[in-house]
Design a protein around this motif. Structure first.
Motif, PDB file in Angstrom:
ATOM      1  N   THR A   1       0.834  -1.209   0.000  1.00 27.12           N
ATOM      2  CA  THR A   1       0.000   0.000   0.000  1.00 27.12           C
ATOM      3  C   THR A   1       0.870   1.262   0.000  1.00 27.12           C
ATOM      4  O   THR A   1       0.487   2.276  -0.587  1.00 27.12           O
ATOM      5  N   ASP A   2       2.026   1.197   0.640  1.00 30.14           N
ATOM      6  CA  ASP A   2       2.956   2.330   0.643  1.00 30.14           C
ATOM      7  C   ASP A   2       3.557   2.526  -0.750  1.00 30.14           C
ATOM      8  O   ASP A   2       3.719   3.656  -1.212  1.00 30.14           O
ATOM      9  N   LEU A   3       3.867   1.417  -1.424  1.00 29.70           N
ATOM     10  CA  LEU A   3       4.379   1.505  -2.789  1.00 29.70           C
ATOM     11  C   LEU A   3       3.312   2.060  -3.722  1.00 29.70           C
ATOM     12  O   LEU A   3       3.614   2.857  -4.621  1.00 29.70           O
ATOM     13  N   SER A   4       2.064   1.662  -3.518  1.00 27.10           N
ATOM     14  CA  SER A   4       0.963   2.202  -4.319  1.00 27.10           C
ATOM     15  C   SER A   4       0.825   3.705  -4.104  1.00 27.10           C
ATOM     16  O   SER A   4       0.600   4.463  -5.055  1.00 27.10           O
ATOM     17  N   ALA A   5       0.972   4.137  -2.860  1.00 25.44           N
ATOM     18  CA  ALA A   5       0.906   5.567  -2.558  1.00 25.44           C
ATOM     19  C   ALA A   5       2.061   6.308  -3.230  1.00 25.44           C
ATOM     20  O   ALA A   5       1.882   7.420  -3.744  1.00 25.44           O
ATOM     21  N   PHE A   6       3.236   5.692  -3.252  1.00 27.62           N
ATOM     22  CA  PHE A   6       4.391   6.292  -3.928  1.00 27.62           C
ATOM     23  C   PHE A   6       4.117   6.449  -5.418  1.00 27.62           C
ATOM     24  O   PHE A   6       4.368   7.511  -5.996  1.00 27.62           O
ATOM     25  N   LEU A   7       3.596   5.403  -6.040  1.00 30.87           N
ATOM     26  CA  LEU A   7       3.298   5.473  -7.473  1.00 30.87           C
ATOM     27  C   LEU A   7       2.222   6.512  -7.766  1.00 30.87           C
ATOM     28  O   LEU A   7       2.310   7.235  -8.764  1.00 30.87           O
ATOM     29  N   ALA A   8       1.214   6.600  -6.907  1.00 27.41           N
ATOM     30  CA  ALA A   8       0.168   7.614  -7.089  1.00 27.41           C
ATOM     31  C   ALA A   8       0.774   9.011  -6.994  1.00 27.41           C
ATOM     32  O   ALA A   8       0.413   9.914  -7.761  1.00 27.41           O
ATOM     33  N   HIS A   9       1.695   9.183  -6.068  1.00 32.30           N
ATOM     34  CA  HIS A   9       2.386  10.467  -5.910  1.00 32.30           C
ATOM     35  C   HIS A   9       3.192  10.796  -7.167  1.00 32.30           C
ATOM     36  O   HIS A   9       3.190  11.939  -7.645  1.00 32.30           O
ATOM     37  N   GLN A  10       3.870   9.796  -7.720  1.00 36.67           N
ATOM     38  CA  GLN A  10       4.639   9.998  -8.944  1.00 36.67           C
ATOM     39  C   GLN A  10       3.725  10.331 -10.113  1.00 36.67           C
ATOM     40  O   GLN A  10       4.034  11.188 -10.932  1.00 36.67           O
ATOM     41  N   TRP A  11       2.603   9.645 -10.184  1.00 32.10           N
ATOM     42  CA  TRP A  11       1.632   9.891 -11.256  1.00 32.10           C
ATOM     43  C   TRP A  11       1.112  11.324 -11.178  1.00 32.10           C
ATOM     44  O   TRP A  11       0.997  12.010 -12.190  1.00 32.10           O
ATOM     45  N   LYS A  12       0.819  11.761  -9.946  1.00 35.64           N
ATOM     46  CA  LYS A  12       0.328  13.124  -9.737  1.00 35.64           C
ATOM     47  C   LYS A  12       1.362  14.144 -10.192  1.00 35.64           C
ATOM     48  O   LYS A  12       1.017  15.199 -10.726  1.00 35.64           O
ATOM     49  N   ASP A  13       2.628  13.825 -10.009  1.00 32.07           N
ATOM     50  CA  ASP A  13       3.714  14.714 -10.440  1.00 32.07           C
ATOM     51  C   ASP A  13       4.032  14.556 -11.928  1.00 32.07           C
ATOM     52  O   ASP A  13       5.013  15.110 -12.416  1.00 32.07           O
ATOM     53  N   GLN A  14       3.216  13.791 -12.638  1.00 32.80           N
ATOM     54  CA  GLN A  14       3.310  13.589 -14.083  1.00 32.80           C
ATOM     55  C   GLN A  14       4.642  12.995 -14.527  1.00 32.80           C
ATOM     56  O   GLN A  14       5.213  13.395 -15.537  1.00 32.80           O
ATOM     57  N   MET A  15       5.125  12.015 -13.761  1.00 31.86           N
ATOM     58  CA  MET A  15       6.317  11.287 -14.166  1.00 31.86           C
ATOM     59  C   MET A  15       5.958  10.385 -15.337  1.00 31.86           C
ATOM     60  O   MET A  15       4.851   9.873 -15.413  1.00 31.86           O
ATOM     61  N   SER A  16       6.903  10.179 -16.217  1.00 30.06           N
ATOM     62  CA  SER A  16       6.651   9.290 -17.350  1.00 30.06           C
ATOM     63  C   SER A  16       6.547   7.847 -16.854  1.00 30.06           C
ATOM     64  O   SER A  16       7.049   7.500 -15.778  1.00 30.06           O
ATOM     65  N   LYS A  17       5.903   7.009 -17.646  1.00 33.37           N
ATOM     66  CA  LYS A  17       5.769   5.602 -17.272  1.00 33.37           C
ATOM     67  C   LYS A  17       7.130   4.930 -17.169  1.00 33.37           C
ATOM     68  O   LYS A  17       7.349   4.093 -16.300  1.00 33.37           O
ATOM     69  N   THR A  18       8.045   5.324 -18.019  1.00 37.52           N
ATOM     70  CA  THR A  18       9.406   4.763 -17.990  1.00 37.52           C
ATOM     71  C   THR A  18      10.081   5.104 -16.669  1.00 37.52           C
ATOM     72  O   THR A  18      10.677   4.233 -16.028  1.00 37.52           O
ATOM     73  N   THR A  19       9.991   6.346 -16.252  1.00 37.07           N
ATOM     74  CA  THR A  19      10.589   6.769 -14.981  1.00 37.07           C
ATOM     75  C   THR A  19       9.928   6.057 -13.820  1.00 37.07           C
ATOM     76  O   THR A  19      10.606   5.572 -12.906  1.00 37.07           O
ATOM     77  N   MET A  20       8.604   5.980 -13.844  1.00 38.86           N
ATOM     78  CA  MET A  20       7.889   5.308 -12.755  1.00 38.86           C
ATOM     79  C   MET A  20       8.293   3.836 -12.681  1.00 38.86           C
ATOM     80  O   MET A  20       8.507   3.308 -11.578  1.00 38.86           O
ATOM     81  N   ASN A  21       8.403   3.177 -13.810  1.00 37.13           N
ATOM     82  CA  ASN A  21       8.815   1.766 -13.816  1.00 37.13           C
ATOM     83  C   ASN A  21      10.226   1.583 -13.287  1.00 37.13           C
ATOM     84  O   ASN A  21      10.492   0.653 -12.530  1.00 37.13           O
ATOM     85  N   ARG A  22      11.139   2.483 -13.683  1.00 34.60           N
ATOM     86  CA  ARG A  22      12.512   2.388 -13.193  1.00 34.60           C
ATOM     87  C   ARG A  22      12.553   2.618 -11.686  1.00 34.60           C
ATOM     88  O   ARG A  22      13.223   1.895 -10.960  1.00 34.60           O
ATOM     89  N   ARG A  23      11.791   3.606 -11.221  1.00 35.46           N
ATOM     90  CA  ARG A  23      11.772   3.887  -9.783  1.00 35.46           C
ATOM     91  C   ARG A  23      11.190   2.721  -9.001  1.00 35.46           C
ATOM     92  O   ARG A  23      11.671   2.393  -7.927  1.00 35.46           O
ATOM     93  N   LEU A  24      10.194   2.081  -9.543  1.00 36.53           N
ATOM     94  CA  LEU A  24       9.621   0.925  -8.873  1.00 36.53           C
ATOM     95  C   LEU A  24      10.593  -0.241  -8.843  1.00 36.53           C
ATOM     96  O   LEU A  24      10.744  -0.915  -7.831  1.00 36.53           O
ATOM     97  N   SER A  25      11.306  -0.440  -9.930  1.00 36.26           N
ATOM     98  CA  SER A  25      12.268  -1.550  -9.969  1.00 36.26           C
ATOM     99  C   SER A  25      13.468  -1.288  -9.068  1.00 36.26           C
ATOM    100  O   SER A  25      14.070  -2.225  -8.551  1.00 36.26           O
ATOM    101  N   THR A  26      13.818  -0.009  -8.890  1.00 39.05           N
ATOM    102  CA  THR A  26      14.926   0.346  -8.018  1.00 39.05           C
ATOM    103  C   THR A  26      14.596  -0.038  -6.605  1.00 39.05           C
ATOM    104  O   THR A  26      15.333  -0.592  -5.879  1.00 39.05           O
TER     105      THR A  26
END
Length: 79
Positions: A54-79
């Protein structure tokens, strides 16, 4: 801390490029900053052990809100 150990592992064992290591290091810092705000405390090894999906989901939602690209979001999640 864990960040340095992880980056050393990626450099020595996986032979990641300096550019990739820099990107991963930045991603970790972004995640740590989010966690500090999300949990209202400094990031420690104990705090990292408490992170749930749920914390990771909140992080991704935060990234989405900041209009991060899908590539960046995927890399950040994999990191």
């Amino acid at each position: 801390m864990l960040k340095e150990k992880f980056l050393t592992y990626l450099k020595t064992e996986k032979r990641f490029s300096d550019h990739t290591l820099s990107a991963y290091g930045s991603d970790i810092e972004v995640f740590y900053a989010f966690l500090s705000q999300h949990f209202a405390q400094a990031v420690t090894t104990d705090l990292l052990a408490k992170v749930r999906d749920t914390d990771l989901s909140a992080f991704l939602a935060h990234q989405w809100k900041d209009q991060m690209s899908k590539t960046t979001m995927n890399r950040r999640l994999s990191t």
